[in-house]
Each structure stands twice: as C-alpha cells, then as structure tokens.
Design an enzyme around this catalytic site. Structure first.
Site, mmCIF file in Angstrom:
data_model
loop_
_atom_site.group_PDB
_atom_site.id
_atom_site.type_symbol
_atom_site.label_atom_id
_atom_site.label_comp_id
_atom_site.label_asym_id
_atom_site.label_seq_id
_atom_site.Cartn_x
_atom_site.Cartn_y
_atom_site.Cartn_z
ATOM 1 N N SER A 118 36.945 6.611 29.215
ATOM 2 C CA SER A 118 35.461 7.058 29.691
ATOM 3 C C SER A 118 34.513 6.273 28.759
ATOM 4 O O SER A 118 34.844 4.889 28.586
ATOM 5 C CB SER A 118 35.072 8.443 29.985
ATOM 6 O OG SER A 118 34.008 8.615 30.607
ATOM 7 N N GLU A 216 37.923 1.644 36.146
ATOM 8 C CA GLU A 216 37.855 2.652 36.870
ATOM 9 C C GLU A 216 36.494 3.280 36.348
ATOM 10 O O GLU A 216 35.893 2.408 35.607
ATOM 11 C CB GLU A 216 39.038 3.738 36.314
ATOM 12 C CG GLU A 216 38.727 4.116 34.875
ATOM 13 C CD GLU A 216 37.937 5.247 34.558
ATOM 14 O OE1 GLU A 216 37.733 6.060 35.492
ATOM 15 O OE2 GLU A 216 37.503 5.024 33.440
ATOM 16 N N HIS A 282 39.352 9.001 35.510
ATOM 17 C CA HIS A 282 38.923 10.449 35.549
ATOM 18 C C HIS A 282 39.599 11.077 36.753
ATOM 19 O O HIS A 282 39.120 12.225 36.853
ATOM 20 C CB HIS A 282 37.533 10.045 36.024
ATOM 21 C CG HIS A 282 36.511 9.796 34.887
ATOM 22 N ND1 HIS A 282 36.454 8.374 34.401
ATOM 23 C CD2 HIS A 282 35.715 10.310 33.965
ATOM 24 C CE1 HIS A 282 35.646 8.051 33.593
ATOM 25 N NE2 HIS A 282 35.082 9.335 33.201
#
Length: 312
Positions: A118, A216, A282
């Site tokens: 992330s 992503e 995620h």
C-alpha cells in the site's frame, strides 16, 4: 537502461529478531498485539518501534511526527541485532518521512528483508533506487489479511523462512490473461497511485524498461485510475516494460464494467503480456510478491516463476 536484479537479503531463521515500524498511518493497538503474537508463534522475536502507537498531534492520519516515524525505521534498519523490518500498516505518510532518513547509514548497515504494501510502495521504490535492495510486497503485522487469512500468512511465512518452496507463484482463482503471452524481467511496482506520486521526485526510476510491473490499488474510482495510468504512460515509467501483473482493485468501482475495460485500454497497447486478478494487494488472501528479482511471467498459465528464491 533495463532493470537489473537487486541484492537479495538473507532469509529468516527461528529466533530472529524482527522490528515492527509504522512509517505511514496510525496503528490500532487492538490489531498490533495479535499480530505480534502471530510472529512469536513463528518463533520470531518482534520488537516494536518506540513511536509505532503514536498519533500525529495535528494530522490524525499519521502515526506520529515525520521525524519520529523516520527515526523508528532508521534505528531498526541500522540495528545489527534486527534481522528484518516489517511495517505494521500502510495508510499515508511514507513519502513525508523518506527524505529524513540517512540513506548512507542505511546502506552501510547492509541488507535485510523489508516488508509492506500500500503506502509502503513509496519505500519499496526508495529501497530499490537508493539501496539497490530487493524487498517484499506483502501482508503487514497489524493488517487485516495477516490477522485473518491463513493462506496469506502461510505464503508470507514460507517466503521468509523457506523461499525456495514458493519460487513459483500461482495466480488467484479467476485470474486470466488480458493480453496473453510470456515474458521475463525484474519485478517492481505496487500501489499504482504511489507509483504515480513518485514521478518527478529526485530519486524516481526513469523507466521500468526490462521490468515486470505489479499494479494494484484501493478506493480509486475509474476516472482517477485513468488519470494515474495516463500519467505513468506520459512520464515514461511504462516504456520498455516487459509484462504487467494486476492485483486487487478493492473499492475502485465495478470491475467488469469499469475497471477491466480501463486497464485493457491503458495497458493493452504496451504489446506485452498482462494478467488480471493475480492475487496480491488489498484483496483477501494476498500473496507476498518479491520486488527486485528476476522472474518469468506466463500470463496464460497464471504463474510467476522466480529465477532465484526471493531471499538468499
């Protein structure tokens, strides 16, 4: 210049001391404790950075001040008794503290595994360009997936302790080739919005030539993803990329009607293999993806085969 494989840190052994730090957002204490307990069950000795449970006095989305978050990461990295550094969670804030780190001192401290995803994508890029070090894009110590999904934990554990056992990564159920084919290159990437935010900064990589790009994100609507991907195209990061692996797109809008067509539109013209739903990021049950290692992507078979194990 094409990407080259980076230095692989050593694998972990039972009894290893691992540091848990929070370079980005605040860490819920009720998730940190069970995460530390799981690490202890693996035979590791977790040590927690002094400021991991802090909250910034003004900006509640940060785990303490920039200086304190940087100090925790640097102290952990430069401690010869620490065998690996694991991030507690993502969120936001890694970019704010990156330039406060003493990268020369961290380089002198030598390699060790570094894990997160992330917002930690910004640090993965820094570790690649400033330390020339391979890292791990995977579940974090206080993350929901680490705490609740046995499959995700098992893959991370194997990567850390017996990386040759997971040298072939298999895509998640439902994966398919958006663009078929096979390609070899060096893995890099992560959260696409952070990759875009790195463009134009002093230590950003000029391009991903020779790379297998992992992408992503979470919580980005289709038009924002369009803008992000277009920026990556226009600024040259995608020039010479040899293949693309797409992970999860949680809370990014309807996948079938909006996100898949967008990904095909922006990435299909690269003329390289592209696989969707590979199973990292995620989403639930995320794989641990090594960054900075040479690998072969077979988009039709749904596999990523590492030329060497993720850790030495």
């Amino acid at each position: 210049m094409s990407l080259v494989p980076l230095t692989r840190p050593a694998r972990l052994a039972p009894g290893a001391r691992v540091a848990v730090v929070a370079p980005s957002g605040p860490v819920p204490e009720d998730r940190l404790k069970p995460g530390l307990d799981l690490l202890r069950e693996w035979g590791l000795e977790p040590v927690v950075g002094a400021h991991v449970l802090d909250r910034h006095p003004q900006f509640g989305y940060l785990a303490g001040t920039d200086a304190d978050r940087a100090a925790d990461l640097q102290a952990a990295w430069c401690d010869p008794a620490v065998a690996a550094v694991l991030c507690a969670r993502g969120g936001y804030g890694a970019q704010r503290m990156s330039d406060l780190l003493d990268w020369d001192a961290m380089r002198a401290a030598g390699p060790k595994p570094f894990l997160g995803f992330s917002d930690i994508t910004a640090l993965h890029e820094d570790f690649a360009t400033r330390l020339h070090l391979a890292t791990l894009h995977g579940p974090m110590a206080a993350g929901i997936d680490f705490l609740q999904h046995e499959g995700s934990r098992a893959h991370l554990r194997a990567t850390l302790f017996a990386p040759e056992a997971v040298q072939v990564l298999h895509a998640a159920e439902g994966a398919r080739a958006l663009v078929p084919g096979r390609a070899e290159g060096v893995t890099f990437g992560g959260c696409v919005s952070l990759l875009a935010a790195e463009r134009g900064t002093p230590h950003a990589r000029p391009s991903g030539a020779g790379g297998l790009l992992l992408l992503e994100d979470v919580g980005e609507e289709a038009y924002r993803l369009d803008r992000i991907l277009t920026q990556l195209l226009r600024t040259g990061l995608l020039d010479g990329v040899r293949g693309v692996l797409l992970g999860s797109w949680e809370e990014c809008g309807p996948y079938e009607s909006a996100i898949r067509p967008l990904l095909a539109d922006r990435l299909g013209g690269l003329g390289v293999p592209v696989i969707e739903n590979f199973g990292f990021g995620h989403g639930r049950g995320a794989l641990t993806m090594p960054l900075g290692v040479r690998a072969v992507l077979d988009a039709d078979a749904g596999t990523l085969t590492l030329t060497e194990p993720a850790l030495a």
